[in-house]
Design a protein around this motif. Structure first.
Motif, mmCIF file in Angstrom:
data_model
loop_
_atom_site.group_PDB
_atom_site.id
_atom_site.type_symbol
_atom_site.label_atom_id
_atom_site.label_comp_id
_atom_site.label_asym_id
_atom_site.label_seq_id
_atom_site.Cartn_x
_atom_site.Cartn_y
_atom_site.Cartn_z
ATOM 1 N N THR A 244 64.100 43.160 48.676
ATOM 2 C CA THR A 244 64.148 41.778 48.212
ATOM 3 C C THR A 244 63.912 41.659 46.713
ATOM 4 O OG1 THR A 244 63.374 41.009 50.375
ATOM 5 C CG2 THR A 244 63.193 39.477 48.534
ATOM 6 N N GLU A 245 62.930 42.359 46.181
ATOM 7 C CA GLU A 245 62.608 42.218 44.758
ATOM 8 C C GLU A 245 63.748 42.708 43.874
ATOM 9 O OE1 GLU A 245 58.918 44.021 43.767
ATOM 10 O OE2 GLU A 245 57.731 42.776 45.139
ATOM 11 N N GLU A 246 64.308 43.874 44.211
ATOM 12 C CA GLU A 246 65.385 44.427 43.397
ATOM 13 C C GLU A 246 66.604 43.517 43.393
ATOM 14 O OE1 GLU A 246 63.607 45.936 45.638
ATOM 15 O OE2 GLU A 246 63.284 48.079 45.222
ATOM 16 N N TYR A 247 66.989 43.045 44.579
ATOM 17 C CA TYR A 247 68.164 42.180 44.652
ATOM 18 C C TYR A 247 67.899 40.823 44.011
ATOM 19 C CZ TYR A 247 70.965 45.285 47.565
ATOM 20 O OH TYR A 247 71.722 46.345 48.017
ATOM 21 N N HIS A 252 69.213 36.574 40.161
ATOM 22 C CA HIS A 252 68.823 35.610 39.130
ATOM 23 C C HIS A 252 69.597 35.857 37.834
ATOM 24 C CE1 HIS A 252 65.760 33.474 41.311
ATOM 25 N NE2 HIS A 252 65.059 34.568 41.568
ATOM 26 N N ALA A 253 69.902 37.124 37.564
ATOM 27 C CA ALA A 253 70.646 37.468 36.351
ATOM 28 C C ALA A 253 72.158 37.327 36.542
ATOM 29 C CB ALA A 253 70.298 38.895 35.928
ATOM 30 N N LYS A 254 72.592 36.978 37.747
ATOM 31 C CA LYS A 254 74.023 36.883 38.078
ATOM 32 C C LYS A 254 74.749 38.184 37.747
ATOM 33 C CE LYS A 254 73.705 32.597 39.412
ATOM 34 N NZ LYS A 254 73.830 32.238 40.855
ATOM 35 N N ASP A 255 74.070 39.296 38.011
ATOM 36 C CA ASP A 255 74.591 40.617 37.667
ATOM 37 C C ASP A 255 75.358 41.184 38.859
ATOM 38 O OD1 ASP A 255 75.123 43.151 36.797
ATOM 39 O OD2 ASP A 255 73.040 43.695 36.347
ATOM 40 N N SER A 256 76.611 40.788 38.998
ATOM 41 C CA SER A 256 77.411 41.246 40.134
ATOM 42 C C SER A 256 77.652 42.752 40.079
ATOM 43 C CB SER A 256 78.744 40.506 40.172
ATOM 44 O OG SER A 256 79.458 40.683 38.966
ATOM 45 N N LEU A 340 75.132 36.855 45.670
ATOM 46 C CA LEU A 340 75.054 36.036 44.461
ATOM 47 C C LEU A 340 74.569 34.621 44.769
ATOM 48 C CD1 LEU A 340 78.273 37.095 42.507
ATOM 49 C CD2 LEU A 340 75.900 37.434 41.779
ATOM 50 N N HIS A 341 74.752 34.185 46.017
ATOM 51 C CA HIS A 341 74.315 32.841 46.414
ATOM 52 C C HIS A 341 73.162 32.899 47.419
ATOM 53 C CE1 HIS A 341 77.708 30.955 44.348
ATOM 54 N NE2 HIS A 341 78.452 31.946 44.825
ATOM 55 N N ARG A 342 72.573 34.078 47.577
ATOM 56 C CA ARG A 342 71.516 34.235 48.577
ATOM 57 C C ARG A 342 70.266 33.428 48.237
ATOM 58 N NH1 ARG A 342 67.887 34.090 51.334
ATOM 59 N NH2 ARG A 342 67.233 35.457 53.041
ATOM 60 N N LEU A 343 70.031 33.180 46.968
ATOM 61 C CA LEU A 343 68.831 32.448 46.566
ATOM 62 C C LEU A 343 69.125 30.982 46.239
ATOM 63 C CD1 LEU A 343 67.062 35.122 44.312
ATOM 64 C CD2 LEU A 343 66.704 34.627 46.744
ATOM 65 N N ASP A 344 70.321 30.521 46.543
ATOM 66 C CA ASP A 344 70.624 29.104 46.340
ATOM 67 C C ASP A 344 69.659 28.259 47.133
ATOM 68 O OD1 ASP A 344 72.696 30.007 44.844
ATOM 69 O OD2 ASP A 344 74.300 29.263 46.158
ATOM 70 N N GLY A 345 69.085 27.268 46.503
ATOM 71 C CA GLY A 345 68.093 26.442 47.176
ATOM 72 C C GLY A 345 66.711 27.009 47.121
ATOM 73 N N GLY A 346 66.555 28.156 46.451
ATOM 74 C CA GLY A 346 65.240 28.751 46.260
ATOM 75 C C GLY A 346 64.711 29.499 47.457
ATOM 76 N N GLY A 347 65.567 29.765 48.463
ATOM 77 C CA GLY A 347 65.072 30.425 49.659
ATOM 78 C C GLY A 347 65.115 31.936 49.576
ATOM 79 N N GLN A 348 64.133 32.582 50.177
ATOM 80 C CA GLN A 348 64.118 34.050 50.282
ATOM 81 C C GLN A 348 63.916 34.499 51.707
ATOM 82 O OE1 GLN A 348 61.460 36.037 47.661
ATOM 83 N NE2 GLN A 348 62.447 35.305 45.794
#
Length: 349
Positions: A244-247, A252-256, A340-348
């Protein structure tokens, strides 16, 4: 120049049936017949324009409330759990390979893919008659959509804007994926790959006029490929939960590019390539010959331990290249887009 090369030189690449203008309506041969069925949005548009916010109302985005009758129709199996992802992917290999073997018994049959070459009762609003494959795929999705195939999180329609109302109560599924998964759909690329790369590599040239049989197997293969490739959403979710931390930092950096490098395991990919190559050689052999170990060769030719040349029903090398050059890269594209959209809405969680 070979016959195949002369055909390719004389014709433009086959057009993907999904390369149509967004929101292109369709008209049927007999509109009176359509009124007998529940109203549906008879439009076709590229998958890229599809958003989860445009999903038909019959597609549940969460488990039904326990106070509703629909809650009784809940999938109690664990087939979509993250622990079963690898087993599911291996089983899908069998489905795809057997599908290719079935399709290879018929000739290429180019008219199946040429709009108007085979008369079908479906046109675009601009008057272009659809190809037989377009027609059969869309009509198949109409039937499957009514019995809730496309409410399942591991299914993606090629014509999502035309999915009809349900005739079965909606079924609830465990919420394994983040809601952004509904926006990820690479079916247009799958269709293009199938028409312009996979078919030429796995079917004999010619026209045997078995258009219906060829198109039927095309639909089966396309749906199997789509399910296999879009299973990357579940793979991505499993990898995200494991690291989770690495991804999260890369998201957050939008580093595809960084995400792609982190999720890629080339050693595992090569094992998959060798496995599907061996499966194609094993499943495609003629069992009328003495049971032997098959050495998978290119162009549908192999050899047994005695050195006898064997004609295989589908080229093991073509299947290996399918996975190495298309299935796994497209799967990883699905994974990256999902993450890239996994954290949309602030969810983890």
């Amino acid at each position: 120049m070979s016959h195949r090369c002369s055909i390719l030189a004389a014709q433009r690449p086959l057009q993907s049936p999904l390369q149509l203008r967004a929101n292109t309506p369709f008209r049927q041969m007999d509109p009176a017949q359509i009124s007998k069925f529940p109203a549906a949005n008879n439009t076709i548009s590229p998958i890229q324009s599809y958003s989860r916010h445009q999903q038909p109302s019959h597609q549940p985005s969460a488990l039904p409330s326990s106070s509703t009758p629909e809650a009784l129709y809940s999938d109690l199996s664990d087939t979509l759990s993250l622990n079963n992802i690898r087993r599911s992917l291996i089983l899908m290999e069998d489905t795809i390979i057997f599908g290719l073997i079935e399709r290879a018994q018929y000739a290429r049959n180019d008219p199946v893919y040429q709009p108007g070459a085979v008369p079908v009762p479906l046109w675009t609003h601009e008057g272009r008659q659809m190809s037989l494959l377009e027609y059969l795929l869309r009509e198949t999705e109409q039937v499957h959509g009514r019995i809730r195939r496309y409410t399942s999180p591991d299914e993606n329609a090629f014509f999502p804007d035309a999915v009809p109302p349900l005739v079965l109560p909606p079924m609830g599924y465990p919420q394994v994926l983040w809601p952004a998964a509904a926006d990820v759909n690479v079916n247009p690329k799958i269709m293009d790959m199938y028409l312009n790369h996979l078919l030429p590599a796995t079917t004999p040239e010619g026209d045997d006029r078995n258009y219906g049989s060829a198109a039927m197997h095309d639909v089966i293969i396309l749906q199997a490929l789509s399910r296999r490739i879009h299973y990357g959403k579940f793979v991505a979710e499993a990898k995200f939960r494991a690291q989770t931390e690495e991804y999260s930092a890369l998201i957050h950096a939008k580093d595809s590019k960084g995400i792609m490098e982190l999720l890629t395991d080339r050693a595992v990919e090569l094992k998959v390539v060798e496995r599907v190559k061996l499966k194609a050689a094993t499943f495609g052999q003629d069992l009328n010959t003495a049971p032997t170990t098959i050495a998978a060769g290119a162009n549908g030719v192999g050899s047994n331990i005695n050195g006898d040349e064997l004609l295989l029903r589908v080229s093991p090398q073509a299947v290996a290249e399918l996975y190495d050059e298309w299935v796994m890269p497209l799967t990883k594209e699905v994974e990256v887009e999902y993450l890239l959209h996994r954290l949309d809405g602030g969810g983890q969680n």
